[in-house]
Write a protein that holds these residues in place. Structure first.
Motif, mmCIF file in Angstrom:
data_model
loop_
_atom_site.group_PDB
_atom_site.id
_atom_site.type_symbol
_atom_site.label_atom_id
_atom_site.label_comp_id
_atom_site.label_asym_id
_atom_site.label_seq_id
_atom_site.Cartn_x
_atom_site.Cartn_y
_atom_site.Cartn_z
ATOM 1 N N PRO A 131 -2.546 -9.837 -2.427
ATOM 2 C CA PRO A 131 -1.754 -8.743 -2.465
ATOM 3 C C PRO A 131 -2.031 -7.702 -1.545
ATOM 4 N N GLN A 132 -0.823 -6.964 -1.277
ATOM 5 C CA GLN A 132 -0.970 -5.928 0.150
ATOM 6 C C GLN A 132 -0.611 -4.588 -0.267
ATOM 7 N N ALA A 133 -1.405 -3.704 0.055
ATOM 8 C CA ALA A 133 -0.643 -2.338 -0.184
ATOM 9 C C ALA A 133 0.341 -1.910 0.817
ATOM 10 N N GLY A 134 1.420 -1.106 -0.065
ATOM 11 C CA GLY A 134 2.633 -0.838 0.843
ATOM 12 C C GLY A 134 3.756 -1.792 0.708
ATOM 13 N N THR A 135 3.848 -2.499 -0.304
ATOM 14 C CA THR A 135 4.781 -3.239 -0.827
ATOM 15 C C THR A 135 5.434 -3.195 -2.075
ATOM 16 N N ILE A 136 6.314 -4.050 -2.520
ATOM 17 C CA ILE A 136 6.851 -3.982 -4.098
ATOM 18 C C ILE A 136 5.844 -3.886 -5.074
ATOM 19 N N LEU A 137 4.689 -4.425 -4.992
ATOM 20 C CA LEU A 137 3.440 -4.391 -5.894
ATOM 21 C C LEU A 137 2.866 -2.934 -6.059
ATOM 22 N N THR A 138 2.747 -2.294 -4.839
ATOM 23 C CA THR A 138 2.502 -0.910 -4.879
ATOM 24 C C THR A 138 3.489 -0.096 -5.691
ATOM 25 N N VAL A 139 4.516 -0.048 -5.234
ATOM 26 C CA VAL A 139 5.609 0.642 -5.876
ATOM 27 C C VAL A 139 5.740 0.172 -7.448
ATOM 28 N N ALA A 140 5.719 -0.768 -7.896
ATOM 29 C CA ALA A 140 5.513 -1.294 -9.438
ATOM 30 C C ALA A 140 4.538 -0.828 -10.052
ATOM 31 N N GLU A 141 3.112 -0.689 -9.376
ATOM 32 C CA GLU A 141 2.265 -0.161 -9.873
ATOM 33 C C GLU A 141 2.377 1.233 -10.132
ATOM 34 N N SER A 142 2.861 2.070 -9.135
ATOM 35 C CA SER A 142 3.109 3.560 -9.530
ATOM 36 C C SER A 142 4.067 3.816 -10.396
ATOM 37 N N ALA A 143 5.155 2.831 -10.749
ATOM 38 C CA ALA A 143 6.252 3.060 -11.775
ATOM 39 C C ALA A 143 5.568 2.631 -13.063
ATOM 40 N N ALA A 144 4.607 1.723 -13.090
ATOM 41 C CA ALA A 144 4.106 1.225 -14.240
ATOM 42 C C ALA A 144 3.199 2.532 -14.819
ATOM 43 N N SER A 145 2.487 3.102 -13.989
ATOM 44 C CA SER A 145 1.435 4.186 -14.325
ATOM 45 C C SER A 145 2.191 5.402 -14.855
ATOM 46 N N ALA A 146 3.107 5.736 -14.060
ATOM 47 C CA ALA A 146 4.228 7.084 -14.580
ATOM 48 C C ALA A 146 4.789 6.901 -15.761
ATOM 49 N N ALA A 147 5.172 5.528 -15.999
ATOM 50 C CA ALA A 147 5.958 5.352 -17.323
ATOM 51 C C ALA A 147 5.081 5.413 -18.535
ATOM 52 N N ALA A 148 3.896 4.879 -18.150
ATOM 53 C CA ALA A 148 2.807 5.050 -19.439
ATOM 54 C C ALA A 148 2.431 6.637 -19.678
ATOM 55 N N LYS A 149 2.215 7.579 -18.733
ATOM 56 C CA LYS A 149 2.143 8.891 -19.158
ATOM 57 C C LYS A 149 3.112 9.584 -19.509
#
Length: 517
Positions: A131-149
């Protein structure tokens, strides 16, 4: 900035899921070209949105009507697994599997939505070897964290927070991947995911956020001649081929394959059910130079089928030509493939000559003509009589090659465009069939297949006959001599007979999918 109402539908069911999928497909289709152009590679494939649209269409269009949310997502994830295209499509398919694993009811509230995004993110990240930062995986991580909050405030708030966080994460990708910063673009896969999350907000509220669209307008790629060429975000430009196939195996074999493919190339993604203990289907994706080794690595661990091989040099030519055509508003219109304009495409027969009955049966199942050394002349004549405007004959033994040469020579004597290629092993023959593209110019297609055969490296281990003497401990193995470099392909379009054939091939190519018995 569009005002998004705080009220709207607060539960996600099968009807809303179908509406979200349809809206997401429509959104990515309308903005496909803009998102695709964000992929700035020295050997460009520029197909992120195209692959994600194809994956979503396979997942949700034509499915079983009347299913509840849980069954709908399970079916969609399975269909996406079998049909996912390219790196971005494979990752999106695994995200759908993550949603299906988490949404085990026919309605999902805000907390369930956040749990689904977390499951989707973890599933996709786990499928990627590096996995590499700056890809769709990074964006998905941010979206998941924001949704949980935001989940305590309801589904609308959670979906809105996910979409806004995704757009912000996309905007930050150039600072995480220097290649994107040098090109002046954001990550294409991450932007496509942000567009999909904004489509969900619109589905729930009737109003659409514009963060991702604003980014798309701001980061559109400059004209081709002004754009700095940068490395692929998902792999090194060192590797010239994308290999993808389905693998029937267990989870342990898939894990072993991930390590093996990481040794052979990069951009390794293997998706499937994380819960699978018995034999199941995995979708395998890798960038390599040794096509044969990548395919054989799968065959050693299970049943391989629906093989797909794409050469990056071919896709670079396609997208460079399209971009130049767009940049020159007053130039003559670009020549389009026949299937786009509605004109009937030329037909080109492909015949594989082999004595291996299993290989003939396998290739015949893929629509490829096959023959033996005794029947190749009749098969070639039949193909040309059926309306083919040319034919390429691939043979896997010297005897078959001699028979193919005679048949090709006779057809040329009648003024027909034909060529013969030697593929010394079945794997090389399969690789040549996979790269074949009847829409390419004849000579370029022949050269591409010959070059693919050259790129394959194969080997086999045989059990000695019963009673044969065992080799002594002090016996040393002699290295095989390096075969001489073959002559270039002749102007008539035929490739040289022998264990290796090569020629530079600037023409565009298509992906050909095969099934392995």
């Amino acid at each position: 900035m569009v005002e998004i109402p705080e009220t709207g539908r607060q539960a996600l069911d099968a009807e809303l899921m179908r509406e979200w999928a349809a809206r997401g497909i429509d959104t990515l289709t309308r903005h496909r070209r803009g998102v695709d152009e964000l992929n700035v590679y020295p050997v460009a494939d520029s197909d992120t949105a195209t692959n994600m649209v194809a994956t979503l269409q396979a997942a949700f269009q034509g499915g079983t009507p009347g299913l509840g949310l849980e069954a709908l997502l399970d079916e969609a994830a399975g269909r996406a697994l079998l049909s996912a295209r390219g790196n971005s499509g494979v990752i999106l398919a695994q995200m759908l599997r993550g949603l299906a694993d988490a949404w085990n009811a026919d309605t999902v509230d805000a907390k369930g939505f956040a749990a689904g995004l977390r499951s989707a993110t973890d599933a996709a990240t786990g499928a990627v070897a590096v996995p590499q930062a700056g890809t769709i995986l990074t964006v998905a991580e941010s979206a998941a964290s924001a949704a949980a909050k935001a989940a305590p405030f309801g589904l609308v708030s959670a979906s809105r927070a996910a979409a806004e966080a995704a757009a912000e994460a996309v905007a930050a990708t150039p600072g995480q991947l220097p290649a994107l910063a040098r090109a002046g673009v954001v990550d294409a896969g991450g932007l496509a995911l942000a567009l999909l999350l904004e489509a969900l907000v619109e589905t729930l509220t009737g109003s659409r956020p514009t963060g991702a669209l604003d980014l798309l307008e701001r980061h559109r790629v400059r004209a081709v001649e002004e754009t700095e060429q940068v490395p692929r975000e998902t792999g090194s430009e060192v590797y010239g081929y994308e290999v993808q196939y389905l693998l029937e195996a267990n989870a342990g074999a898939a894990s072993e394959l991930r390590h093996r493919l990481t040794d052979l190339g990069d951009s390794v993604v293997i998706i499937g059910s994380r819960a699978a203990r018995d034999v199941t289907t995995f979708n395998v994706h890798v960038h390599v130079n040794d096509i044969g080794a990548a395919i054989e690595a799968g065959i050693e661990r299970g049943r391989v089928h629906r093989i797909s091989v794409t050469r990056f040099d071919d896709t670079a030519t396609v997208h460079a030509a399209e971009s130049h055509a767009d940049a020159r508003m007053h130039a003559a219109p670009a020549r389009r493939p026949a299937h786009v304009t509605g004109i009937e495409a030329p037909t080109r027969a492909l015949i594989v000559v082999t004595e291996a009955a299993g290989l003939r049966e396998f290739l015949a199942g893929e629509g490829c003509r096959t023959a033996t050394a005794a029947t190749v002349g009749a098969e070639l004549a039949a193909a040309l009589a059926d309306g083919a405007d040319g034919a390429v004959v691939i043979s896997d033994t010297e005897a078959a090659a001699d028979a193919a040469d005679r048949a090709v020579a006779a057809a040329r004597g009648d003024g027909r465009r034909t060529a013969a290629i030697m593929a010394p092993t079945p794997v090389q023959a399969v690789a040549a069939v996979a790269i074949h593209d009847p829409e390419r110019p004849f000579d370029d297609d022949v050269a591409a297949m010959a070059e693919t055969i050259e790129a394959c490296r194969t080997g086999e281990v045989r059990r000695p006959p019963a009673g044969s003497p065992r080799p002594s401990a002090d016996r040393t193995r002699r290295p095989s001599p390096t075969p001489p470099k073959p002559p270039a392909t002749s102007p008539t379009g035929s490739a040289p007979k022998g264990p290796n054939s090569s020629r530079s091939c600037p023409a565009p190519g298509r992906t050909r999918k095969l099934s392995q018995p």
